[in-house]
Design a protein around this motif. Structure first.
Motif, PDB file in Angstrom:
ATOM      1  N   LEU A 130     -21.803   9.286 -65.304  1.00 27.59           N
ATOM      2  CA  LEU A 130     -22.492   8.507 -64.286  1.00 27.59           C
ATOM      3  C   LEU A 130     -22.108   7.038 -64.435  1.00 27.59           C
ATOM      4  O   LEU A 130     -21.772   6.586 -65.525  1.00 27.59           O
ATOM      5  N   PRO A 131     -22.131   6.256 -63.357  1.00 27.39           N
ATOM      6  CA  PRO A 131     -21.696   4.863 -63.424  1.00 27.39           C
ATOM      7  C   PRO A 131     -22.614   4.014 -64.289  1.00 27.39           C
ATOM      8  O   PRO A 131     -23.793   4.323 -64.479  1.00 27.39           O
ATOM      9  N   ARG A 294     -24.856   0.599 -50.170  1.00 25.66           N
ATOM     10  CA  ARG A 294     -23.761   0.054 -50.972  1.00 25.66           C
ATOM     11  C   ARG A 294     -24.330  -0.909 -52.005  1.00 25.66           C
ATOM     12  O   ARG A 294     -25.404  -1.485 -51.821  1.00 25.66           O
ATOM     13  N   LEU A 295     -23.589  -1.095 -53.098  1.00 24.65           N
ATOM     14  CA  LEU A 295     -24.060  -1.962 -54.166  1.00 24.65           C
ATOM     15  C   LEU A 295     -24.376  -3.359 -53.658  1.00 24.65           C
ATOM     16  O   LEU A 295     -25.377  -3.960 -54.038  1.00 24.65           O
ATOM     17  N   VAL A 298     -27.957  -3.768 -52.146  1.00 21.89           N
ATOM     18  CA  VAL A 298     -29.173  -3.494 -52.922  1.00 21.89           C
ATOM     19  C   VAL A 298     -30.157  -4.660 -52.904  1.00 21.89           C
ATOM     20  O   VAL A 298     -31.350  -4.470 -52.623  1.00 21.89           O
ATOM     21  N   PRO A 299     -29.732  -5.915 -53.182  1.00 25.13           N
ATOM     22  CA  PRO A 299     -30.732  -7.007 -53.207  1.00 25.13           C
ATOM     23  C   PRO A 299     -31.450  -7.219 -51.885  1.00 25.13           C
ATOM     24  O   PRO A 299     -32.583  -7.714 -51.860  1.00 25.13           O
ATOM     25  N   ASP A 300     -30.812  -6.868 -50.772  1.00 25.30           N
ATOM     26  CA  ASP A 300     -31.414  -7.100 -49.461  1.00 25.30           C
ATOM     27  C   ASP A 300     -32.112  -5.878 -48.882  1.00 25.30           C
ATOM     28  O   ASP A 300     -32.576  -5.914 -47.744  1.00 25.30           O
ATOM     29  N   SER A 301     -32.193  -4.800 -49.648  1.00 18.47           N
ATOM     30  CA  SER A 301     -32.835  -3.603 -49.110  1.00 18.47           C
ATOM     31  C   SER A 301     -34.336  -3.827 -48.970  1.00 18.47           C
ATOM     32  O   SER A 301     -34.953  -4.523 -49.789  1.00 18.47           O
ATOM     33  N   ASP A 313     -31.235 -15.367 -56.121  1.00 16.65           N
ATOM     34  CA  ASP A 313     -29.790 -15.307 -56.359  1.00 16.65           C
ATOM     35  C   ASP A 313     -29.283 -13.893 -56.565  1.00 16.65           C
ATOM     36  O   ASP A 313     -28.127 -13.687 -56.921  1.00 16.65           O
ATOM     37  N   GLY A 314     -30.153 -12.891 -56.359  1.00 18.71           N
ATOM     38  CA  GLY A 314     -29.731 -11.501 -56.502  1.00 18.71           C
ATOM     39  C   GLY A 314     -29.842 -10.972 -57.909  1.00 18.71           C
ATOM     40  O   GLY A 314     -29.515  -9.822 -58.173  1.00 18.71           O
ATOM     41  N   VAL A 315     -30.317 -11.792 -58.861  1.00 18.94           N
ATOM     42  CA  VAL A 315     -30.499 -11.345 -60.240  1.00 18.94           C
ATOM     43  C   VAL A 315     -31.824 -10.603 -60.338  1.00 18.94           C
ATOM     44  O   VAL A 315     -32.815 -11.009 -59.724  1.00 18.94           O
ATOM     45  N   PRO A 316     -31.878  -9.491 -61.101  1.00 13.37           N
ATOM     46  CA  PRO A 316     -33.150  -8.781 -61.241  1.00 13.37           C
ATOM     47  C   PRO A 316     -34.273  -9.716 -61.644  1.00 13.37           C
ATOM     48  O   PRO A 316     -34.140 -10.516 -62.564  1.00 13.37           O
ATOM     49  N   GLY A 317     -35.391  -9.614 -60.941  1.00 15.00           N
ATOM     50  CA  GLY A 317     -36.508 -10.522 -61.185  1.00 15.00           C
ATOM     51  C   GLY A 317     -37.733  -9.786 -61.683  1.00 15.00           C
ATOM     52  O   GLY A 317     -37.679  -8.595 -61.974  1.00 15.00           O
ATOM     53  N   PRO A 318     -38.874 -10.470 -61.796  1.00 18.30           N
ATOM     54  CA  PRO A 318     -40.077  -9.866 -62.368  1.00 18.30           C
ATOM     55  C   PRO A 318     -40.691  -8.829 -61.444  1.00 18.30           C
ATOM     56  O   PRO A 318     -40.786  -9.042 -60.242  1.00 18.30           O
ATOM     57  N   LEU A 319     -41.112  -7.723 -62.013  1.00 18.53           N
ATOM     58  CA  LEU A 319     -41.784  -6.670 -61.255  1.00 18.53           C
ATOM     59  C   LEU A 319     -43.290  -6.821 -61.385  1.00 18.53           C
ATOM     60  O   LEU A 319     -43.806  -7.238 -62.425  1.00 18.53           O
TER      61      LEU A 319
END
Length: 328
Positions: A130-131, A294-295, A298-301, A313-319
């Motif tokens: 898997l990727p 598409r990869l 993802v940030p804009d989904s 900036d598209g970096v994973p942020g706080p959940l």
């Protein structure tokens, strides 16, 4: 305010615990990487998101810690056990490659030994991994879950505990369907490519559409099939599917030739519409269909935006944080 406000987590990171620490940080805990290297590459920036680094002695860090994620991917850490045992309320999660075995592991070996590579890919090609580093991520998710369960137990008993888990077991859990199939039928799963086999027939899982691909399968769910066919009828595309009594048949027991004929009708329908249209219909009518994004998308989904998973900036942020003007 966040879910884990006031909790302190120490992480000894060696790939198996990294993402678990980041998950706890995104839930609001103060998470410290003990002696970890500076965050430089994209992987570290994503997997260590929300954590801070400290060179303070481990004994000093543990004195104020609620959770220790103890990553032993490369071997034992006997000195850590002695330090952790002194902290009565500490939830100490020990993560090894194999159950009760200090042998080192890699993402590749975990993918292979868990059986995931055996069932990933097409029958006429070699096994596929898997990727990314999915085995590490799967293990880290289990580590974070174990830590939260340990916290709940501490709330009830007033004491911490030592929890052990293995990366091999955590990765194998993602391959549960094959284990269940073997237990009930004695059949060992193999690579099937774009096909989900149930009973004596197989159904497709990935379908082309007007602007990409979607995932959906024709399964024994009469309500779902009727919902799909209703929309297909409204679009003049249902064909013989409109004549089928879905309550009276089992797709899994239907001849493969018939399945292929039915699927060709669905394929033509999907090809006429884009991912958003099909995805919206699925949500409205209950088809069980998902667009494959598409990869870069993802940030804009909508799902990611609604959960505030990414920073601007598209970096994973706080959940699960309190977003201004939105609440939890």
């Amino acid at each position: 305010m966040t879910l884990l406000d006031g909790l302190r987590v120490v992480v000894l990171a060696d790939h198996l615990a990294d993402f678990g620490g980041s998950m706890l940080a995104r839930l609001g805990a103060e998470v410290v990487l003990a002696g970890a290297a500076p965050l430089t590459g994209p992987r570290e920036k994503a997997w260590h998101k929300g954590m801070t680094r400290s060179d303070a002695p481990l004994a000093e860090l543990l004195a104020e810690a609620d959770i220790l994620l103890d990553d032993r991917r490369s071997g034992p850490r006997d000195d850590v056990d002695a330090l952790a045992a002194k902290q009565r309320e500490l939830v100490h999660v020990v993560i090894t490659g194999f159950p009760d075995n200090p042998r080192p592991v890699t993402d590749l070996t975990l993918m292979a030994q868990s059986g995931l590579m055996h069932v990933t890919g097409t029958p006429d090609r070699p096994p596929l991994r898997l990727p990314g580093e999915q085995a590490y991520a799967l293990t880290a998710i289990q580590a974070a879950t174990a830590a939260l369960m340990g916290l709940r137990a501490r709330r009830q008993t007033g004491e911490g505990q030592r929890i052990t888990l293995s990366a091999l077991q955590a990765t194998a859990l993602a391959n549960y369907r094959e284990a269940v199939m073997y237990e009930h039928t004695g059949r060992i799963g193999t690579r099937r490519g774009n096909m989900l086999v149930r009973g004596k027939s197989g159904v497709r899982q990935v379908w082309p559409c007007a602007d990409g691909f979607v995932t959906w399968s024709m399964i024994d769910n009469p309500g779902m099939m009727r919902a799909l066919v209703r929309v297909m009828q409204a679009e003049g595309a249902a064909g013989e599917l409109a004549e089928i009594d879905w309550d009276a048949i089992l797709v899994a027991d239907t001849e493969q030739e018939t399945i292929e004929r039915w699927q060709s009708i669905v394929e033509a329908f999907f090809a006429r519409h884009d991912r958003k249209t099909l995805g919206d219909w699925s949500l409205e009518h209950g088809w069980g269909l998902s667009p494959i994004i598409r990869l870069s998308e993802v940030p804009d989904s909508p799902q990611m935006k609604a959960r505030w998973v990414f920073d601007a900036d598209g970096v994973p942020g706080p959940l699960f944080a309190v977003h201004p003007g939105r609440g939890t």
